[in-house]
Design a protein around this motif. Sequence first.
Motif, PDB file in Angstrom:
ATOM      1  N   LEU A 101      -4.773   8.602  -5.363  1.00  0.00           N
ATOM      2  CA  LEU A 101      -4.143   7.933  -5.921  1.00  0.00           C
ATOM      3  C   LEU A 101      -3.005   7.610  -6.539  1.00  0.00           C
ATOM      4  N   ALA A 102      -2.421   8.789  -5.635  1.00  0.00           N
ATOM      5  CA  ALA A 102      -0.860   8.755  -5.316  1.00  0.00           C
ATOM      6  C   ALA A 102      -0.518   7.911  -4.615  1.00  0.00           C
ATOM      7  N   HIS A 103      -0.702   8.234  -3.932  1.00  0.00           N
ATOM      8  CA  HIS A 103      -0.412   6.658  -2.890  1.00  0.00           C
ATOM      9  C   HIS A 103      -0.620   4.789  -3.333  1.00  0.00           C
ATOM     10  N   ALA A 104      -1.383   5.123  -4.040  1.00  0.00           N
ATOM     11  CA  ALA A 104      -2.239   4.061  -4.538  1.00  0.00           C
ATOM     12  C   ALA A 104      -0.656   3.577  -6.202  1.00  0.00           C
ATOM     13  N   ALA A 105      -0.677   4.104  -6.682  1.00  0.00           N
ATOM     14  CA  ALA A 105       0.297   4.859  -8.290  1.00  0.00           C
ATOM     15  C   ALA A 105       1.987   4.182  -6.935  1.00  0.00           C
ATOM     16  N   GLU A 106       2.467   5.114  -5.964  1.00  0.00           N
ATOM     17  CA  GLU A 106       2.971   4.824  -5.340  1.00  0.00           C
ATOM     18  C   GLU A 106       3.799   3.418  -5.084  1.00  0.00           C
ATOM     19  N   THR A 107       2.232   2.590  -4.540  1.00  0.00           N
ATOM     20  CA  THR A 107       2.827   0.958  -4.364  1.00  0.00           C
ATOM     21  C   THR A 107       2.328   0.509  -4.407  1.00  0.00           C
ATOM     22  N   GLY A 108       1.620   0.929  -5.659  1.00  0.00           N
ATOM     23  CA  GLY A 108       1.598  -0.640  -6.979  1.00  0.00           C
ATOM     24  C   GLY A 108       1.914  -0.018  -7.782  1.00  0.00           C
ATOM     25  N   CYS A 109       2.902   0.769  -8.577  1.00  0.00           N
ATOM     26  CA  CYS A 109       4.201   0.746  -9.333  1.00  0.00           C
ATOM     27  C   CYS A 109       4.837  -0.586 -10.011  1.00  0.00           C
ATOM     28  N   PRO A 110       4.955  -1.650 -10.968  1.00  0.00           N
ATOM     29  CA  PRO A 110       5.888  -2.689 -10.983  1.00  0.00           C
ATOM     30  C   PRO A 110       7.744  -2.418  -9.960  1.00  0.00           C
ATOM     31  N   ILE A 111       7.792  -1.234 -10.274  1.00  0.00           N
ATOM     32  CA  ILE A 111       9.352  -0.861  -9.733  1.00  0.00           C
ATOM     33  C   ILE A 111       8.995  -0.602  -8.058  1.00  0.00           C
ATOM     34  N   SER A 112       8.154  -0.464  -7.911  1.00  0.00           N
ATOM     35  CA  SER A 112       8.173   0.199  -6.067  1.00  0.00           C
ATOM     36  C   SER A 112       7.751  -1.013  -5.482  1.00  0.00           C
ATOM     37  N   LYS A 113       7.206  -2.450  -6.116  1.00  0.00           N
ATOM     38  CA  LYS A 113       7.303  -3.708  -5.486  1.00  0.00           C
ATOM     39  C   LYS A 113       8.426  -4.158  -5.771  1.00  0.00           C
ATOM     40  N   VAL A 114       9.331  -3.721  -6.967  1.00  0.00           N
ATOM     41  CA  VAL A 114      10.604  -4.422  -6.866  1.00  0.00           C
ATOM     42  C   VAL A 114      11.789  -4.225  -5.475  1.00  0.00           C
ATOM     43  N   LEU A 115      11.488  -2.727  -5.170  1.00  0.00           N
ATOM     44  CA  LEU A 115      12.598  -2.583  -4.635  1.00  0.00           C
ATOM     45  C   LEU A 115      12.564  -3.036  -3.150  1.00  0.00           C
ATOM     46  N   ASN A 116      13.212  -3.618  -2.338  1.00  0.00           N
ATOM     47  CA  ASN A 116      13.645  -3.561  -0.915  1.00  0.00           C
ATOM     48  C   ASN A 116      14.377  -2.801  -0.057  1.00  0.00           C
ATOM     49  N   ALA A 117      13.299  -1.966   0.175  1.00  0.00           N
ATOM     50  CA  ALA A 117      14.221  -0.694   0.142  1.00  0.00           C
ATOM     51  C   ALA A 117      12.875   0.428   0.545  1.00  0.00           C
ATOM     52  N   GLU A 118      13.050   1.529   1.525  1.00  0.00           N
ATOM     53  CA  GLU A 118      11.688   2.473   1.808  1.00  0.00           C
ATOM     54  C   GLU A 118      11.539   3.092   0.915  1.00  0.00           C
ATOM     55  N   ILE A 119      10.202   3.549   0.106  1.00  0.00           N
ATOM     56  CA  ILE A 119       9.794   4.509  -0.250  1.00  0.00           C
ATOM     57  C   ILE A 119       8.603   5.097  -0.141  1.00  0.00           C
ATOM     58  N   THR A 120       9.177   6.422   0.026  1.00  0.00           N
ATOM     59  CA  THR A 120       8.802   7.651   0.102  1.00  0.00           C
ATOM     60  C   THR A 120       8.354   8.413  -1.232  1.00  0.00           C
ATOM     61  N   LEU A 121       7.108   9.000  -0.925  1.00  0.00           N
ATOM     62  CA  LEU A 121       6.430  10.524  -1.997  1.00  0.00           C
ATOM     63  C   LEU A 121       5.401  11.509  -1.438  1.00  0.00           C
ATOM     64  N   LYS A 122       6.482  12.348  -1.531  1.00  0.00           N
ATOM     65  CA  LYS A 122       6.414  13.810  -1.146  1.00  0.00           C
ATOM     66  C   LYS A 122       5.514  14.422  -2.453  1.00  0.00           C
ATOM     67  N   ALA A 123       4.171  14.801  -2.751  1.00  0.00           N
ATOM     68  CA  ALA A 123       3.381  14.670  -3.573  1.00  0.00           C
ATOM     69  C   ALA A 123       2.769  16.189  -3.142  1.00  0.00           C
ATOM     70  N   THR A 124       2.974  17.256  -4.739  1.00  0.00           N
ATOM     71  CA  THR A 124       1.904  18.484  -4.058  1.00  0.00           C
ATOM     72  C   THR A 124       1.338  19.018  -6.296  1.00  0.00           C
ATOM     73  N   LEU A 125       0.111  19.272  -5.541  1.00  0.00           N
ATOM     74  CA  LEU A 125      -1.176  19.326  -6.634  1.00  0.00           C
ATOM     75  C   LEU A 125      -1.296  20.370  -6.700  1.00  0.00           C
ATOM     76  N   ASN A 126      -0.616  20.913  -7.828  1.00  0.00           N
ATOM     77  CA  ASN A 126      -0.810  22.900  -8.297  1.00  0.00           C
ATOM     78  C   ASN A 126      -2.404  22.307  -8.800  1.00  0.00           C
ATOM     79  N   GLN A 127      -2.697  23.511  -8.825  1.00  0.00           N
ATOM     80  CA  GLN A 127      -4.235  23.803  -9.165  1.00  0.00           C
ATOM     81  C   GLN A 127      -4.010  24.265 -10.996  1.00  0.00           C
ATOM     82  N   GLY A 128      -5.321  23.774 -11.484  1.00  0.00           N
ATOM     83  CA  GLY A 128      -4.583  23.978 -13.309  1.00  0.00           C
ATOM     84  C   GLY A 128      -6.088  23.683 -13.338  1.00  0.00           C
TER      85      GLY A 128
END
Length: 143
Positions: free
Chosen positions: A116-143
């Motif tokens: 889901l984090a990857h889908a949000a990274e590639t799918g958000c409108p701002i990601s789509k408009v940026l002509n730049a490398e986009i990276t994501l470091k996602a940490t899940l805390n147990q809750g």
Amino acid sequence: MINRRAHAVWQGNGKEGKGTITTQSGVLADQPYGFNTRFEDKPGTNPEELIAAAHAGCFTMALAFQLQAAGLAATEMKTEAVVTLEKEGDGFKVSKSALTLTATIPGIDQAKFDELAHAAETGCPISKVLNAEITLKATLNQG
């Protein structure tokens, strides 16, 4: 279709000049910007900071919608976006936006979180408009 507006006013040349940025919502109202706020970390804003804020907010909301579609909800998600401005030829370019997410989401496993984090990274409108490398470091805390 949704349109959002902002405007900039500039006076003077590039290095000594000064400007203001105002957004439609009024959250930014005649907020100062200039060479010193962009390249010297002086008080005020700059375009790259605004892109970072937009990317962090857009990605986090996109992930909230991804979670909702999966029947989940976050207790908390914190995203930082770091936008890199690099020299390119005689000018500059935004070359990267690095997203760092820390999330507490009850009832999700690591594989689903990553998906889901990857889908949000590639799918958000701002990601789509940026002509730049986009990276994501996602940490899940147990809750």
